[in-house]
Structure formats: C-alpha cells, structure tokens
Design an enzyme around this catalytic site. Structure first.
Site, PDB file in Angstrom:
ATOM      1  N   ASP A 189       0.839  -1.203   0.000  1.00  0.00           N
ATOM      2  CA  ASP A 189       0.000   0.000   0.000  1.00  0.00           C
ATOM      3  C   ASP A 189       0.877   1.257   0.000  1.00  0.00           C
ATOM      4  OD1 ASP A 189      -2.278   1.567   0.165  1.00  0.00           O
ATOM      5  OD2 ASP A 189      -3.126   0.496   1.872  1.00  0.00           O
TER       6      ASP A 189
ATOM      7  N   ASP B 200     -10.859   2.213  -2.931  1.00  0.00           N
ATOM      8  CA  ASP B 200     -11.366   1.954  -1.578  1.00  0.00           C
ATOM      9  C   ASP B 200     -12.887   2.045  -1.546  1.00  0.00           C
ATOM     10  OD1 ASP B 200      -9.074   1.334  -0.225  1.00  0.00           O
ATOM     11  OD2 ASP B 200      -8.675   3.366   0.465  1.00  0.00           O
TER      12      ASP B 200
END
Ligand code: GLA
Length: 758
Positions: free
Chosen positions: A509, A574
């Site tokens: 990430d 997301d």
C-alpha cells in the site's frame, strides 16, 4: 568541416524468417508490420528520421505490401515563415526550429569544436539535432525499469526490437529509438536510450519516452480522471488546438488521472467500430502525457516523465534508458483497443511463475470487517469462516505491526505487534495454511509515522528540507528511497517476514502523495523512488517465485503497466459500493484486464456512500474481476454464509473465462443505465454474460445486446449460478438476439450467466 558522418550500420537478424521489420536501403524506409496494423518512417536527405504513417493495414495486404518511401508526402506550406516545425520527426528535439512541444531537451556545457573567429559559445548550448547513423534488429530488447525478477510471463516467445541509432552531428550525444513489436496484439512498445559519449556531463531537462504522430483529425480523447474512492471516471472530450495534459506529479501513478488514452476521429469510433489509437505508460512515478494539436491540424502525443521537476544528469559515458510507452491501433473501436491492451498485459506483462495457481485465487481481506482491530482470535475466526465458504487466500490488513492500533502510530516498524499477536503471526499463518488457504499480509513500506521507533532512530530517513516543516498526510511521512540504507532496511524487513511466516501474498500500500521532496538523490528522487520500489518487489519475487503482490495506493493510486510487471493484481478503489464500483471498473477496463482487477463483496450497507445494495448486485459486480470478500463474516448467519459459498463456487466455475477471456462491453453504463458485459473464451465455446442495472426508467425496455464471438453454428446452454439451464440457443441466435429477460428488470436487477457449448 564540423559534421562527422558515420557510415550507417545496418544489422538485420537473419534468424527471423517471418520478419515484421522491413528496411528498404534504397529509400531508407522502415516498415513495421503487425497483425492488422502498420507503422512506417524514413531517413530523409538530411539524415533526420521522419514519421510516414501509422494505422490499420488494408484487408488482404500481404508481406510485400509496404510503404515504398518513393512517394514524397512533404507539404508545400505558404505560411512557412511561422510554421517551421511541422516536420514529424520520430523524436522531437529542442533545437533547430523548435517551438512546439518536444520529446527531449538537453543542455551541453561545452562546445567540442573550435569556434570560428569572432564567434561566442553561448553556453550552455541548448540545441540537439539527431541524425541517423544506423540501425539493428535485436531480439527481446528491454526498456528501462523492465522487471528484474526473472519470472516468466504467460507467453515468452521472442520479439523483434528495432533499434535506430541517431547522433548529434556536433555534440558527443547519441539517442537510440527502440520499437519492440508484439504483432499479434498490434502493439509497439517504444522507448529511447540516451548516451553521453563524451567526457563532460550532459543535463537533460525534459524527456519523453517517444513522440507519437497521429493522423490529422484524430482529436477525440477518451481517458479517465478521478480522486481517492472515485477513480477511473471515463472522460471523453475533443482536443482543441493547443495542448491538453494528463499528468500526475507524485511518487506513484496517482488517482486523478491514469496514464493511458484512446484517441479517434470525433464521431468515427464507438465501442465496437472505428479506428482507435491507444497508449499506456509502463511507469509508476511522476508522469505526463501531452496531447498537442497544431494549427496545421497535426496531432502529436508526448508520453513521458513529468517535466514539473525533472532533471537527469548524464555523466561521462553514462546511458539512460527510459521506460516504455505501450501503444497500438485497433480498427475495432474502443473495445478492440481495450482487448489488445488486456491480451498484451495478460500474456506479456503480468508475471506467471509456475509456482503460482493458474487463476487468481478468491481472496478474503479483513480491512472493512475489523479495521485496525486485528488480533489472533478475531483473524483466526474470520479465516475459519472464510475457508468454509471457499476462500483461497486470506489477507490480514493494516494493524498487525509495531504499535499500530490506529493510523497515527507504528508505520515503519515492521515487527509483529506483541499486543495483537502475543505469540507472533506464525500461529495465524500456520492456521491459514492448515485451512488450505494462502496467507497474505498488508505492508506500507514507503511510509513512516513520526510516532514510530524507526523515526525516533532515523529522523533523517524521510523526504524533507531542513528548516521547513515536514508536512504529514494521514499522519505519515515519506521515506527517502534515495538512501540505499532505507531501501536495504525495507527489503530486509519484508524478506525476513516473507520467509519466516511463509507469506504468499503482499498487499503493498502507499497512502499519501509526496511533499517537501528533499532527498539524498536530489531531484532524481522522482525516478529513483520508483526504481527502488520496483527493485524491492523484484528481489522479493526472485527469492520466492510463488509470492504474489497486490498493488494498492489508497485504492487505485498505483495502477499502470510498470507496476503490473511485478504485481499480480491491483486494488482499484477503496470505494466498494457495488454501483460506484461498476462505473469505476468500467473505466479501469478501458486499459486493464479483469484478471488483475481485485474486487470485493462487502457489507450490504456501504458506509462510504450510505447506500444499501443487494447481495446479488454486490457479487455480480465483484465477479467481473478477481473476486474478493471483505464483509465481516462473523456477522453473517448460516444462511447468508451458505449464499456466499454458492456464489464463490459459481465464480470458480466462470473464473477461467473472466480472468482469461476477451471482454466485450455490450452496453456501457452511460447508454441505458445498465452495464452489460461479456467475457468469451478464446475458442468461443464458453462465455460469461453479466448484467447490472443501475437506473431503470419505468415502461422502457432496455435492448438485449447481441453477444460476440461465439461459434455461429454452436448450440449453447445458458446456465444460472445454480447450474440450471435457463435457456438454449444457437450461437447465431445469441449473436443476433442476445439473451432475453433483462429488458425491464428494475434498478438493482442483476445476474451473471454462464454459457457453454453443449
Ligand atoms: C488504504 C487501502 C485500504 C486499507 C487501508 C489500511 O486505504 O486502500 O484497502 O488497506 O489503507 O490502512
């Protein structure tokens, strides 16, 4: 005499019988021949390399049908005193008569020839002219930042690379233009190699990977824009005269634009028809693609490094090889362009080691279920439930390390949290493996919280300028990957955990953009950072060929053909609201393949959008990519878990077609408020049909789109997810009439069907 002439070196690979690259020595013309397209350029009387054409080949063209180079297409221009830079050089350099966009801008600190009496040097000299000195055809040329993990791709057959060498007539500076051909997908990868052949440093101020010259009139641009949780919004606009920019100026690819484009003549291309030019960058750092329409109507595309803070110093004898721009042309509309990019990425970009399962496994990720509240008991319970419903890869998300119990602490401390996992992570990893699943773990290697052991020990390991604030975003700072000791620390930390825990999957990430870019690498940090990330990933993969990587940057902030050469899948957003996701996935599908598109089913109530959606919609959307589950499985009752299990079993049946088939966007969302897509196997014997209705206007009947690429005379069974044959029809009927039953389905109607020749 100032100009040194070299005899052209022409080397042709004698081993390639079915040559795709042709050179006519009489007219000095190059023809690159691909399955359905061509690309051609020529050396002119001054030794310049001039573009001749690019487009679809006429149907029926044979091996001997090439541009002869005898016909001159030069224009006679009555406005020449103003428009002097209209010559379509294969690489446009600053110098000569330049004033439009260029591909290369260089400063020479000295003049290697004596000045004429009365002349002044005017240093630094800002003028590059490139003249042809020779070419060769090499096998498997490699662009800059090509993966070094040594893993195979699905197709590894050799490819021809044309390398055309150009040199400045005065300065000790050479540029090699490279064209690597993947003819079966009409794709040319283009990059350039710079070489300082002298003793003094050369400063490069601007550098693109190539210059693309498009036919005049090709001015309708399709690209995507977005933001965090709103990635991949399709935009279509018409280029006006002047410049239009797509760019991102950070250390990752970015959310606001993505580095790919489709271009066609306005109104002359649509989903399944018309000539479409396309391109995508194989690079995950600060980038820019400039689209330029001159007042002459010439259209040029300039893909490359962001010039915003660019500098490249080439020391004596040094070379720089740029990453590639992957480009091509399709005569089958936007869909044909997407399918070429998808097939190319599946076959030639994504790593496919033998140690890895053939298809991307069904994943479970705990982020939306537990957020930072991870511990052994909770994760083990989720893992047991995940295994029971058919999940194949269990990934623990953020919160397992250091003092990380929220987003303010712990980033950088890559040791297992003794609070969350008193016995370490090994028991959980073992339990996950015992349950028959792969074990995955979240990392955010490039970042650090100020509240971390690492920062207390090494406050100078971050990007910063002394005397200036170190601005935090999501409470974190960016590590300086321009320092070799930082790269060594990160590699060692990940490598140790991968082998100690038997990690099969890393979720990598990156949750902020860079600011205050003060680095040990100076201005080169923009490129050095990307190279370091690629290098760590490549070394990890080389050591553990079965290790998979997911690229994530706050959702879809790091998705491009550079990262996909070392990541197996990407987190697209997301935003897991099914309806939002459908739109995001459609934009993603313009360039990137379903195999790499991780898509989760999450809770009915989406907290980000405050929308409720049904389970069928959530699965029907997520099954369009590499399926994942993100719901809190401990909150579901037995009946719901059984339903999840049934969907997962169905997904496993359709997965080969979804992950390796050709995608047809039968109805795009913008048309009738519904998205209908088809994936079809290469041999046409199997297909997956997926419809999701977003908006329904009462009393309207949506079209039943005709299916594509089935076998005309074949008889197909159409099966629902329970395996019930709901329909039987010939390929001919399906490809003319479509599948009945969705025309009046209301908002929320969705279904996925499996078609198989019976
Ligand atoms: C990012 C990712 C999420 C999750 C969180 C964890 O936002 O996109 O999927 O991993 O970080 O902090």
């Amino acid at each position: 005499m100032r100009v040194k002439h070299e005899a052209p070196i022409v080397i042709t690979n004698k081993n390639v019988s079915n040559a795709m690259i042709h050179f006519n020595p009489t007219t000095q013309t190059f023809n690159l021949v691909l399955a359905t397209s061509f690309y051609a350029f020529q050396v002119d009387a001054q030794g310049r390399l001039v573009h001749l054409g690019w487009g679809p080949r006429p149907a029926g063209a044979g091996d001997a049908d090439l541009l002869s180079g005898q016909v001159s297409w030069e224009r006679t221009d009555t406005t020449a005193s103003f428009e002097t830079q209209t010559q379509p050089d294969e690489l446009l350099t600053f110098g000569d008569v330049t004033f439009h966009e260029v591909s290369l801008k260089v400063e020479f600190a000295s003049l290697p020839i004596p000045l004429a009496p009365g002349e002044v040097a005017h240093l630094p000299i800002r003028d590059v002219r490139l003249r042809y000195t020779g070419h060769e055809i090499a096998m498997n040329g490699q662009p800059g930042l090509a993966p070094s993990h040594g893993l195979p791709t699905a197709v590894d057959s050799p490819r021809e690379t044309l390398r055309v060498r150009l040199r400045d007539p005065v300065q000790p500076f050479a540029v090699t233009l490279c064209y690597r051909l993947t003819p079966e997908h009409d794709i040319i990868e283009r990059w350039c190699e710079l070489e300082n052949e002298g003793g003094a440093p050369i400063r490069v101020e601007l550098l693109n990977f190539a210059a693309l010259h498009l036919p005049r009139g090709v001015t309708e641009l399709t690209a995507v824009s977005g933001a965090w949780a709103r990635e991949f919004t399709t935009q279509r606009e018409r280029l006006r005269p002047g410049i239009c920019l797509l760019e991102h100026r950070t250390l990752q690819t970015g959310h606001s634009n993505n580095p790919f484009f489709l271009l066609n003549r306005p109104g002359q291309a649509w989903e399944e028809g018309g000539i479409v030019y396309f391109g995508a960058l194989a690079y995950s750092g600060a980038w820019r693609i400039a689209f330029e329409q001159l007042s002459t109507l010439d259209v040029r595309v300039h893909p490359g490094y962001s010039p915003f803070e660019f500098e490249l110093m080439l020391g004596a004898g040094e070379r720089h090889v740029t990453p590639a721009v992957v480009c091509g042309v399709s005569a089958e509309g936007w869909g044909g362009a997407s399918r070429r990019l998808h097939a190319f990425t599946r076959e030639r970009v994504l790593p496919r080691p033998a140690e890895m399962p053939r298809f991307r496994p069904v994943l479970y990720n705990s982020w939306e279920a537990t957020w930072f509240d991870v511990n052994h008991a909770g994760q083990a319970e989720l893992a047991r439930r995940a295994a029971a419903i058919g999940v194949e890869l269990f990934c623990v998300d953020d919160g397992w390390f250091g003092a990380r119990r929220n987003d303010r602490t712990g980033l950088g401390d890559w040791t297992v949290s003794p609070d969350a996992f008193p016995d370490g992570l090994r028991p959980l990893a073992d339990e996950v493996h015992r349950l028959g699943m792969q074990f995955g773990l979240w990392f955010e290697p490039e970042m650090i919280n100020a509240d971390s052991e690492l920062y207390r020990q090494h406050p100078d390991w971050v990007l910063y300028f002394p005397g200036r604030p170190r601005c935090e975003a999501r409470n974190q700072l960016v590590l300086d990957l321009g320092r070799p000791e930082v790269v060594a620390y990160l590699h060692a930390a990940l490598d140790r955990l991968v082998s100690e825990l038997g990690i099969d999957f890393i979720k990598w990430d990156m949750n902020r953009y860079a600011s205050e870019p003060g680095s040990a690498a100076g201005k080169a940090i923009w490129r050095v950072h990307v190279a370091a990330v690629y290098d760590i990933m490549d070394r990890l993969r080389r050591a553990q060929p079965g290790l998979a990587i997911q690229s994530c940057s706050g959702g879809g902030g790091r998705i491009d053909l550079g990262i996909l050469a070392r990541a197996d899948q990407v987190w697209v957003s997301d935003n897991t609201d099914a309806f939002e996701r459908m739109r995001i996935q459609e934009g993603f599908s313009l360039a990137y393949p379903a195999r790499a598109m991780e898509a989760w089913v999450t809770e009915a109530h989406n907290t980000l959008t405050d929308r409720h959606s049904r389970l069928n919609t959530r699965f029907d959307v997520a099954m369009r990519g590499a399926l994942g589950i993100g719901s809190n499985l401990t909150q579901l009752d037995a009946a719901e878990l059984a339903e999840y299990a049934a969907y997962i079993a169905f997904y496993k049946r359709i997965r080969p077609v979804v992950q390796e088939g050709a995608l047809y966007r039968l109805e795009r969302l913008e048309e009738f408020g519904a998205s209908v897509i088809e994936y079809v196997a290469r041999d046409g014997r199997e297909a997956v049909y997926s419809v999701v209705v977003h908006e329904h206007r009462v009393g309207e009947f949506r079209p039943a789109p005709a299916l594509r690429r089935l076998i005309v005379g074949g008889i197909y069974g159409v099966f629902d997810r329970s395996g019930v044959e709901i329909h039987r029809a010939t390929g001919y009927e399906l490809m003319t009439q479509g599948i009945p039953g969705d025309a009046a389905g209301g908002a929320g109607h969705s279904r996925t069907l499996y078609l198989e020749q019976v």
